[in-house]
Design a protein around this motif. Structure first.
Motif, PDB file in Angstrom:
ATOM      1  N   ALA A  17       1.560   6.479  -6.851  1.00  0.00           N
ATOM      2  CA  ALA A  17       0.334   7.212  -7.216  1.00  0.00           C
ATOM      3  C   ALA A  17       0.473   8.700  -6.909  1.00  0.00           C
ATOM      4  O   ALA A  17      -0.035   9.540  -7.648  1.00  0.00           O
ATOM      5  CB  ALA A  17      -0.856   6.616  -6.474  1.00  0.00           C
ATOM      6  N   ASN A  18       1.179   9.046  -5.804  1.00  0.00           N
ATOM      7  CA  ASN A  18       1.357  10.454  -5.452  1.00  0.00           C
ATOM      8  C   ASN A  18       2.253  11.167  -6.458  1.00  0.00           C
ATOM      9  O   ASN A  18       2.150  12.369  -6.646  1.00  0.00           O
ATOM     10  CB  ASN A  18       1.990  10.598  -4.062  1.00  0.00           C
ATOM     11  CG  ASN A  18       1.002  10.221  -2.987  1.00  0.00           C
ATOM     12  OD1 ASN A  18      -0.197  10.202  -3.235  1.00  0.00           O
ATOM     13  ND2 ASN A  18       1.496   9.912  -1.794  1.00  0.00           N
ATOM     14  N   THR A  62      -0.736   2.835 -12.083  1.00  0.00           N
ATOM     15  CA  THR A  62      -0.637   2.003 -10.878  1.00  0.00           C
ATOM     16  C   THR A  62       0.241   0.806 -11.210  1.00  0.00           C
ATOM     17  O   THR A  62      -0.220  -0.168 -11.801  1.00  0.00           O
ATOM     18  CB  THR A  62      -2.035   1.510 -10.427  1.00  0.00           C
ATOM     19  OG1 THR A  62      -2.918   2.628 -10.455  1.00  0.00           O
ATOM     20  CG2 THR A  62      -1.997   0.913  -9.045  1.00  0.00           C
ATOM     21  N   THR A  97       0.012  10.508 -11.889  1.00  0.00           N
ATOM     22  CA  THR A  97      -1.407  10.156 -11.909  1.00  0.00           C
ATOM     23  C   THR A  97      -1.685   9.176 -13.051  1.00  0.00           C
ATOM     24  O   THR A  97      -1.020   9.189 -14.077  1.00  0.00           O
ATOM     25  CB  THR A  97      -2.283  11.405 -12.099  1.00  0.00           C
ATOM     26  OG1 THR A  97      -1.706  12.189 -13.130  1.00  0.00           O
ATOM     27  CG2 THR A  97      -2.378  12.214 -10.831  1.00  0.00           C
ATOM     28  N   THR A 104       0.844  -1.209   0.000  1.00  0.00           N
ATOM     29  CA  THR A 104       0.000   0.000   0.000  1.00  0.00           C
ATOM     30  C   THR A 104       0.872   1.250   0.000  1.00  0.00           C
ATOM     31  O   THR A 104       0.636   2.191  -0.765  1.00  0.00           O
ATOM     32  CB  THR A 104      -0.913   0.002   1.249  1.00  0.00           C
ATOM     33  OG1 THR A 104      -1.640  -1.209   1.244  1.00  0.00           O
ATOM     34  CG2 THR A 104      -1.856   1.181   1.266  1.00  0.00           C
ATOM     35  N   SER A 105       1.908   1.281   0.865  1.00  0.00           N
ATOM     36  CA  SER A 105       2.739   2.487   0.927  1.00  0.00           C
ATOM     37  C   SER A 105       3.538   2.659  -0.372  1.00  0.00           C
ATOM     38  O   SER A 105       3.701   3.778  -0.866  1.00  0.00           O
ATOM     39  CB  SER A 105       3.670   2.454   2.148  1.00  0.00           C
ATOM     40  OG  SER A 105       4.670   1.490   1.977  1.00  0.00           O
ATOM     41  N   THR A 152       2.675   1.516  -3.423  1.00  0.00           N
ATOM     42  CA  THR A 152       1.747   1.889  -4.501  1.00  0.00           C
ATOM     43  C   THR A 152       1.337   3.343  -4.365  1.00  0.00           C
ATOM     44  O   THR A 152       1.259   4.082  -5.359  1.00  0.00           O
ATOM     45  CB  THR A 152       0.496   0.974  -4.471  1.00  0.00           C
ATOM     46  OG1 THR A 152       0.948  -0.365  -4.451  1.00  0.00           O
ATOM     47  CG2 THR A 152      -0.385   1.176  -5.681  1.00  0.00           C
ATOM     48  N   SER A 153       1.111   3.787  -3.098  1.00  0.00           N
ATOM     49  CA  SER A 153       0.672   5.186  -2.987  1.00  0.00           C
ATOM     50  C   SER A 153       1.816   6.153  -3.238  1.00  0.00           C
ATOM     51  O   SER A 153       1.571   7.262  -3.729  1.00  0.00           O
ATOM     52  CB  SER A 153      -0.069   5.463  -1.677  1.00  0.00           C
ATOM     53  OG  SER A 153       0.702   5.114  -0.602  1.00  0.00           O
ATOM     54  N   ALA A 154       3.054   5.753  -2.979  1.00  0.00           N
ATOM     55  CA  ALA A 154       4.182   6.633  -3.347  1.00  0.00           C
ATOM     56  C   ALA A 154       4.210   6.826  -4.864  1.00  0.00           C
ATOM     57  O   ALA A 154       4.430   7.938  -5.356  1.00  0.00           O
ATOM     58  CB  ALA A 154       5.499   6.048  -2.855  1.00  0.00           C
TER      59      ALA A 154
END
Ligand SMILES: NC(=O)C1=CN([C@@H]2O[C@H](COP(=O)(O)OP(=O)(O)OC[C@H]3O[C@@H](n4cnc5c(N)ncnc54)[C@H](O)[C@@H]3O)[C@@H](O)[C@H]2O)C=CC1
Ligand SMILES: O=C(O)[C@@H]1CCC=N1
Length: 276
Positions: free
Chosen positions: A111-112, A118, A115, A104-105, A107-109
């Motif tokens: 994604a941040n 994924t 845009t 999760t961390s 993937t969100s790095a």
């Protein structure tokens, strides 16, 4: 010779990244790029660069391996994606060997930083015996990671030893405490055996040789023999003999059985803290 392994981008070539790269080099790795400013050189046909800015243009890796310290994960991903989004164009699998960095961390790095993209993220927890092709790697991927990406991840870590997949991400924490950190427990035993040998009057060089060869010989037996560890132990332990005298102390419930369980539990706790 045809390449057995596809081109990779390895970010961080320290103890773990370096051990893996050594195994991959020996398995006909296609021309790859390593980023690490503390490494002096890398053998052709691979390239060593000091920063993300220096990655050759048009390089298209099939896998990007993240092997920096966990605290540098987010910064590294953001820099990579902001400076070289083209590296994600061919949808490489992102493989993290970093303890405590969750999918999760990670993937969100990504994604941040970018845009609409994924990437497929696989977590791997290898160990340093990978350097000699005797690594043990645990792997985890979310259900949305495709079979092809999982197969490539498996191929890479199989080139460095043995692999096992786990179904739940939290199991990576347990696995980290057993096989990721585990070589350090064995090296500590080598240190302690050597020290005990010297205390018993053996010369330093002989003490070192005895400790090392005993551990590697016993490890090889574990690897090659079908018997379980308890049986191999019993094979050494004559009733009323010298081994029994030692094992009575080591295997007392408050000694090794307690220490090993406590040590592993402490490592699992730390892995979960890193992930929090
Ligand atoms: N050492 C081990 O036995 C194992 C380590 N790991 C994981 O591997 C990762 C690395 O650990 P080690 O290899 O032990 O540490 P290390 O300190 O030996 O290696 C990290 C390397 O990353 C490089 N680096 C730092 N920032 C960078 C950047 N922005 N770009 C490129 N390179 C950069 C450093 O120069 C260093 O060579 C950690 O996340 C750890 O959790 C996983 C399994 C076992
Ligand atoms: O000590 C650590 O945090 C890393 C993970 C497993 C081995 N080394």
């Amino acid at each position: 010779m045809a390449s057995h392994l596809p081109p990779l981008l390895l970010i961080g070539c320290g103890q773990m990244g370096g051990a893996l790269f050594r195994a991959w080099e020996q398995n006909s790795l296609a021309p790859s790029v390593v980023i690490d400013r503390h490494k002096d050189s890398i053998a052709a046909p691979h390239s060593l660069v000091r920063s993300i800015d220096e990655i050759p243009k048009k390089f298209a890796p099939d896998a990007i391996i993240l092997a920096v310290k966990p605290g540098k994960a987010a910064e590294t991903i953001i820099t990579l994606v902001k400076k070289r989004p083209d590296l994600l164009a061919n949808a490489p699998v992102i493989i993290s060997v970093m303890a405590g960095c969750t999918t999760t961390s990670l993937t969100s790095a990504f994604a941040n930083a970018i845009t609409g993209v994924t990437p497929a993220v696989v977590r791997a927890m290898p160990n340093t015996p990978s350097a000699v092709g005797r690594g043990m790697t645990g792997l985890f991927a979310d259900t949305d990671v495709g079979a092809e990406k999982k197969e490539l991840s498996d191929l890479l870590f199989s080139a460095a030893g043995t692999t096992v997949w786990v179904d739940e991400e939290d199991q990576i924490n347990a696995l980290t405490a057993i096989s990721g950190s585990g070589p350090a427990y064995v090296f500590l035993l080598a240190e302690l055996l050597e020290k005990a040998a010297i205390e018993q009057g053996l010369p330093q060089q002989a003490a070192r040789l005895l400790a090392r060869k005993t551990l590697t010989g016993a490890g090889e037996l574990l690897d090659q023999m079908p018997e379980d560890a308890a049986q191999l132990r019993r094979n050494v332990t004559s009733p009323g003999g010298t081994t029994a005298a030692a094992i009575e102390i080591l295997n007392a419930p408050e000694n090794w059985p307690a220490s090993v369980s406590e040590a592993v539990a402490a490592a699992v706790r730390r892995a979960r803290e890193l992930a929090a």
